[in-house]
Write an enzyme that holds these catalytic residues in place. Sequence first.
Site, PDB file in Angstrom:
ATOM      1  N   LYS A  56      39.536   3.388  54.792  1.00 43.54           N
ATOM      2  CA  LYS A  56      40.909   3.203  54.331  1.00 43.54           C
ATOM      3  C   LYS A  56      41.532   4.567  54.022  1.00 43.54           C
ATOM      4  CE  LYS A  56      43.323   0.456  50.747  1.00 43.54           C
ATOM      5  NZ  LYS A  56      43.075  -0.522  49.646  1.00 43.54           N
ATOM      6  N   SER A 131      45.379  -4.639  50.010  1.00 44.25           N
ATOM      7  CA  SER A 131      45.991  -3.496  50.657  1.00 44.25           C
ATOM      8  C   SER A 131      45.128  -2.915  51.763  1.00 44.25           C
ATOM      9  CB  SER A 131      46.276  -2.411  49.595  1.00 44.25           C
ATOM     10  OG  SER A 131      45.076  -1.971  48.968  1.00 44.25           O
ATOM     11  N   SER A 155      42.265  -6.269  46.735  1.00 41.39           N
ATOM     12  CA  SER A 155      42.615  -5.662  48.019  1.00 41.39           C
ATOM     13  C   SER A 155      41.481  -5.607  49.022  1.00 41.39           C
ATOM     14  CB  SER A 155      43.161  -4.240  47.793  1.00 41.39           C
ATOM     15  OG  SER A 155      44.409  -4.292  47.145  1.00 41.39           O
TER      16      SER A 155
END
Length: 578
Positions: A56, A131, A155
């Site tokens: 990420k 996310s 997330s």
Amino acid sequence: MTPTAPDAVAATRDVHRAADPDQPIWITLLDPAEVADAAARVDPAAPLAGTAVAIKDNLDLAGHPTTAGCPALADRPATSTATAVRRLVDAGAVILGKTNLDQFATGLVGTRSPYGACHSVASAAHVSGGSSSGSAVAVATGLVPLALGTDTAGSGRVPAAFNGIVGVKPTRGLISTAGVLPACASLDCVTTFTRTVAEARPALAALAWADPDDPWSRPAPAQPPAGIATRMRVVAVPDRPLGLDPAHEIAWRAALTRLGAVAAHVVEVDVTAFLDAARLLYEGPWLAARWAAFGQLLEPDGPHLDPTVRDIVRRGRDVPGADVFAGLDRLAALRRRTEPIWSDVDALLLPVTPGHPTLAEVAADPVGVNARLGRFTNFVNLLDLCAVAVPAGQRRDGLPFGVQLIAPAFADAPLLDLAAAWCGEPVADAAADATGSIAVAGATGSLAVAVAGAHLTGLPLNPQLVDLGGRLAYRARTAPGYRLYRLAGPGLPRPGLVRTGDGPAGGIAVEVWQLPHQAVGALLGTVPAPLGLGSVELDDGSRVVGFLAEEHGVRDAVDVSAAGGWRAAVRPVGPGSP
């Protein structure tokens, strides 16, 4: 099978060929030559040798920018690599690139990114979840077998559920967050995405480390806390409807049926305090933590900023200090209300989300839809719990449905075993878990002993078992035919477990502890008549040594069998009782 280093090189070629503008997984893809060079240096004997990994883009990778979904940061290459990423590389993993996310890791939808919105692998009309959207989709589409995300409010778990994969949210501090652009530093967790629990195990083993450079890192205890069982058999579920969307409700009912084949016992509990805690994350003062973490990057406004993220986080700059302490007090009160539940169960099963919204629904109500998605996930880090999101089949419309297994801090290893059982995978037999600290029931030099009274987890005599080197092996119930009595006498109330042949069909709640042989004699010396050791038959037909009362010793005792167990029999009744 562990991939070899050339697999990562092949994966890089596949990733570049598979680039899809309608599914913006990547923010930065490494040059194939850089990947090939890293793969060439991999030790073939390393535990993750050649495993292709996506990370990420809020985790640092030296020489590459950490945008956190903000293009204004794209010209700032990181000077060092995040600890979690470095530990994967040291274990033989090869990084392919950095993935898309809700900007500044603030969102559960996967649409709050100037780099574009990901969608579920099952539907271009439905959100991917965020996310950690890009990381989840990269695994779900088969581009990589392993990806890193972060999970502050859900997330990691939400995009895992929306894409039909496994998302592990470990205990806070078990994996270092050094080199992670923080969202809420005290709650942030680095998480993994894989297609199976088996693939998550070596990743977690490589990642878990007490990092002296991370002030929020903490070591796993040498032995897990007393109430965490080596083998999880008792799973809690909510005792009331959860207000799910219709398609989710049908899938949830199917999951509850499935749980009956995975858990030995399913217990209904009141989850109100958990859900009340979840609301604190965005309705309480924790927005101030986000403002402290990256508020300076939200000024001045511009097209590089997601307007929803900016509007939400800017509210944190005006949170009064008194509200912060009031919020901490409220959280402490809610945590205390949840604690008794963990004395009786090993894990809690919940849906990951109440529904699966479309991109259009998020666009129409970006704050409201996102807030609803966090209803079952926001509380986990606030209450210091660990969780694993696992696939639970499909809804009738074909969308993936996911559930989460939740347990207290540092229950990561047995929770992974429970998740594996849910997924139909083999349960690990190793004597050491990802934190290096699990005891195996039935270990040499020890004896399984069933306790039914004041030695139960959280009750007054439980410290005796812990001090004697005991470890909770599993929670169970006796076979039918046992009765439980409250023995007469001064001092601490004492239980008397007797096999009368006419006891409750559901048995009596017990805990089975693994005790060193020498400790059993020491414990027996503290137990007065009419109690003594005998053979206790359990709900699964097995027999263990346990503390039983002689029948003549319970003639003047009160029969409390109807309570189902000692904890319920002695639990206070009235205002303030759990």
